[in-house]
Design a protein around this motif. Sequence first.
Motif, short mmCIF file in Angstrom:
data_model
loop_
_atom_site.label_atom_id
_atom_site.label_comp_id
_atom_site.label_asym_id
_atom_site.label_seq_id
_atom_site.Cartn_x
_atom_site.Cartn_y
_atom_site.Cartn_z
N PHE A 286 -0.65 -12.65 12.29
CA PHE A 286 0.51 -11.79 12.53
C PHE A 286 1.50 -11.86 11.37
CE2 PHE A 286 -0.87 -10.90 16.74
CZ PHE A 286 -0.07 -9.88 17.22
N ARG A 287 1.77 -13.04 10.88
CA ARG A 287 2.74 -13.19 9.80
C ARG A 287 2.22 -12.59 8.50
NH1 ARG A 287 7.06 -16.49 10.81
NH2 ARG A 287 7.35 -16.89 8.58
N ASP A 288 0.93 -12.75 8.23
CA ASP A 288 0.34 -12.16 7.01
C ASP A 288 0.44 -10.64 7.05
OD1 ASP A 288 -0.30 -14.70 6.23
OD2 ASP A 288 -2.47 -14.49 6.52
N LEU A 289 0.05 -10.04 8.17
CA LEU A 289 0.06 -8.58 8.27
C LEU A 289 1.49 -8.04 8.32
CD1 LEU A 289 -2.86 -8.08 10.83
CD2 LEU A 289 -2.88 -7.54 8.39
N ARG A 290 2.40 -8.80 8.91
CA ARG A 290 3.79 -8.35 8.98
C ARG A 290 4.45 -8.32 7.61
NH1 ARG A 290 6.86 -12.64 11.88
NH2 ARG A 290 5.55 -11.98 13.62
N SER A 291 4.17 -9.33 6.79
CA SER A 291 4.84 -9.45 5.50
C SER A 291 4.11 -8.75 4.37
CB SER A 291 5.00 -10.94 5.14
OG SER A 291 3.72 -11.54 4.94
N GLY A 292 2.81 -8.45 4.56
CA GLY A 292 2.04 -7.85 3.47
C GLY A 292 1.59 -8.86 2.44
N GLY A 297 -0.54 -16.39 -0.76
CA GLY A 297 0.00 -15.53 -1.80
C GLY A 297 -0.86 -14.33 -2.12
N TRP A 298 -1.91 -14.08 -1.35
CA TRP A 298 -2.77 -12.91 -1.59
C TRP A 298 -2.12 -11.67 -0.98
CZ3 TRP A 298 -6.80 -16.28 1.26
CH2 TRP A 298 -7.21 -17.32 0.43
N ASP A 299 -2.24 -10.55 -1.69
CA ASP A 299 -1.69 -9.30 -1.18
C ASP A 299 -2.49 -8.82 0.02
OD1 ASP A 299 0.33 -9.15 -3.06
OD2 ASP A 299 -0.86 -7.99 -4.49
N VAL A 300 -1.78 -8.28 1.02
CA VAL A 300 -2.38 -7.77 2.24
C VAL A 300 -1.79 -6.39 2.51
CG1 VAL A 300 -2.60 -8.09 4.73
CG2 VAL A 300 -2.69 -10.08 3.21
N GLU A 301 -2.63 -5.43 2.87
CA GLU A 301 -2.12 -4.10 3.20
C GLU A 301 -1.52 -4.15 4.60
OE1 GLU A 301 -3.41 0.61 3.13
OE2 GLU A 301 -4.95 -0.95 2.98
N ARG A 302 -0.24 -3.83 4.69
CA ARG A 302 0.47 -3.91 5.96
C ARG A 302 0.09 -2.75 6.87
NH1 ARG A 302 6.75 -4.34 4.88
NH2 ARG A 302 6.69 -4.46 7.16
N PRO A 303 -0.18 -3.01 8.13
CA PRO A 303 -0.42 -1.91 9.08
C PRO A 303 0.87 -1.18 9.40
CG PRO A 303 -0.43 -4.01 10.23
CD PRO A 303 -0.31 -4.33 8.76
N GLY A 304 0.73 0.04 9.88
CA GLY A 304 1.91 0.81 10.24
C GLY A 304 2.58 0.31 11.50
N THR A 305 1.82 -0.30 12.39
CA THR A 305 2.40 -0.81 13.63
C THR A 305 3.19 -2.08 13.36
OG1 THR A 305 1.86 -1.31 15.94
CG2 THR A 305 0.47 -2.33 14.26
N VAL A 306 4.05 -2.43 14.29
CA VAL A 306 4.89 -3.62 14.14
C VAL A 306 4.13 -4.84 14.65
CG1 VAL A 306 7.05 -4.72 14.80
CG2 VAL A 306 6.97 -2.26 14.40
N MET A 307 3.89 -5.79 13.79
CA MET A 307 3.24 -7.05 14.17
C MET A 307 4.33 -8.05 14.56
SD MET A 307 0.12 -6.14 13.75
CE MET A 307 -0.77 -7.66 13.96
N SER A 308 4.93 -7.80 15.69
CA SER A 308 6.12 -8.55 16.09
C SER A 308 5.75 -9.84 16.81
CB SER A 308 7.00 -7.70 16.99
OG SER A 308 6.35 -7.46 18.23
N THR A 309 6.74 -10.71 16.94
CA THR A 309 6.57 -11.94 17.71
C THR A 309 6.27 -11.61 19.16
OG1 THR A 309 8.10 -13.10 16.23
CG2 THR A 309 7.66 -14.10 18.37
N ALA A 310 6.91 -10.58 19.69
CA ALA A 310 6.66 -10.19 21.08
C ALA A 310 5.20 -9.79 21.29
CB ALA A 310 7.59 -9.04 21.48
N GLY A 360 -10.57 -9.70 3.12
CA GLY A 360 -9.78 -10.41 2.13
C GLY A 360 -9.50 -11.85 2.55
N PRO A 361 -8.31 -12.12 3.10
CA PRO A 361 -7.93 -13.49 3.43
C PRO A 361 -8.88 -14.19 4.39
CG PRO A 361 -5.99 -12.09 3.44
CD PRO A 361 -7.17 -11.19 3.27
N VAL A 362 -9.40 -13.50 5.44
CA VAL A 362 -10.29 -14.18 6.38
C VAL A 362 -11.55 -14.64 5.67
CG1 VAL A 362 -11.68 -13.91 8.47
CG2 VAL A 362 -9.38 -12.94 8.38
N ARG A 363 -12.13 -13.75 4.86
CA ARG A 363 -13.37 -14.12 4.13
C ARG A 363 -13.10 -15.26 3.15
NH1 ARG A 363 -15.03 -12.97 -0.77
NH2 ARG A 363 -13.38 -11.41 -1.03
N ARG A 364 -12.01 -15.20 2.43
CA ARG A 364 -11.72 -16.23 1.42
C ARG A 364 -11.45 -17.58 2.08
NH1 ARG A 364 -7.73 -13.22 -2.87
NH2 ARG A 364 -8.04 -15.16 -4.04
N ARG A 365 -10.81 -17.57 3.22
CA ARG A 365 -10.60 -18.83 3.93
C ARG A 365 -11.91 -19.38 4.47
NH1 ARG A 365 -5.50 -16.07 6.94
NH2 ARG A 365 -3.91 -16.48 5.31
N ALA A 366 -12.77 -18.48 4.93
CA ALA A 366 -14.09 -18.92 5.40
C ALA A 366 -14.87 -19.56 4.26
CB ALA A 366 -14.86 -17.74 5.97
#
Length: 384
Positions: A286-292, A297-310, A360-366
């Motif tokens: 959630f935090r990765d997608l929210r912040s982009g 430190g890898w760039d992430v394409e942010r979704p249009g929807t709100v990845m909120s805490t709620a 991106g990030p999921v594959r690299r962490r794997a």
Amino acid sequence: MTVTEQPSPVRKVQAAEERHAAELAFLAAQDPGPRPPGWALTPRAVVTFVCGSGGGELALPKRRAGLPSKLEITPKFVGERALVERCVVTLAGERGLLLTGEPGTAKSMLSELLAAAVSGTSALTVQGTAGTTEDAFRYGWNYALLLAQGPTSEALVDSPVLAAMRTGRVVRVEEITRCLPEVQDALVSILSDRRITVPELTASEDAVVTAEPGFTVIATANLRDRGVSEMSAALKRRFNFETVDPIADADAEAVLIRRQAVAAVQRAGAAFGVDDAVLDALVTVFRDLRSGRSTEGWDVERPGTVMSTAEAVQVAASLGVAAAYLPGGDVLDLLPGHLLGVVRKDDPADHARLLGYWDGPVRRRAESGSAMWRRLWDLRGSLR
């Protein structure tokens, strides 16, 4: 229990003044300092109620029947203390307070907590929608009495705003920009003149209702609703604006998500059984997608929807309910499907952005050797 007996109804969600009644009573006795007219607590005690006592216990100046001598006040809002202090100062000056921010940043919760601490009740609330009428801000009529007696004080039905004015309390207006502009502007004269005129009662002394000391308005508005029903410049000038930002600290957000999810699962009648590692993965996504940008430190394409805490709380609660009532397999396997449900809400293109995050990030962490992220990478096919 006999067949004619019915179980007692269970209230799923209590208002803030009911959930935290013991703390409110304690703070009222603990801080006898000066209070603005109509306030149940001092401004300092209101801030303490919302932000907590910092992990320490507060002590009563003298023993009071029914109250503990010491009590730790739990933090209820995760955010800057300075923001809460500014909100309290605004309310103490009887000026309107407008809480803005992205959806899911706890604006409504903060308004509820402030109203409960200041006025002792958060029940005086108007829910803004496209169908909200001016009566919700002014008054209506009991039409049976109106037809029988004509326009009388007895036939008048107070709106939450009018009730707050009569009693000197805080009224909450949720999602004010969802109301039509002409409905919003009913608040302009109320906030300026602090009175409501009832023309139908011109011949009566009840024709004008003047606000008692302590009356004020807390409104909320989502930043993404700008343009839905833009507030007029006249109404904006009558509010102090405060922006509620997403939670900056990852650990604090994780603690909040777990606490809220545990409470939600318990209300569903089960015990929370989701591993902390799964919740950490959820918060990270959630935090990765929210912040982009990922935590690495890898760039992430942010979704249009709100990845909120709620939204994260809802996913964590769903995982907890599934683990309790539909056991079998690893609860981590359910995470991608729930994430897909979140990102698909607003823009179909967000599906591709979530897949890009997996590539991106999921594959690299794997590839770095993490077993949990390796399992999530293996689940990529469930996102199609």
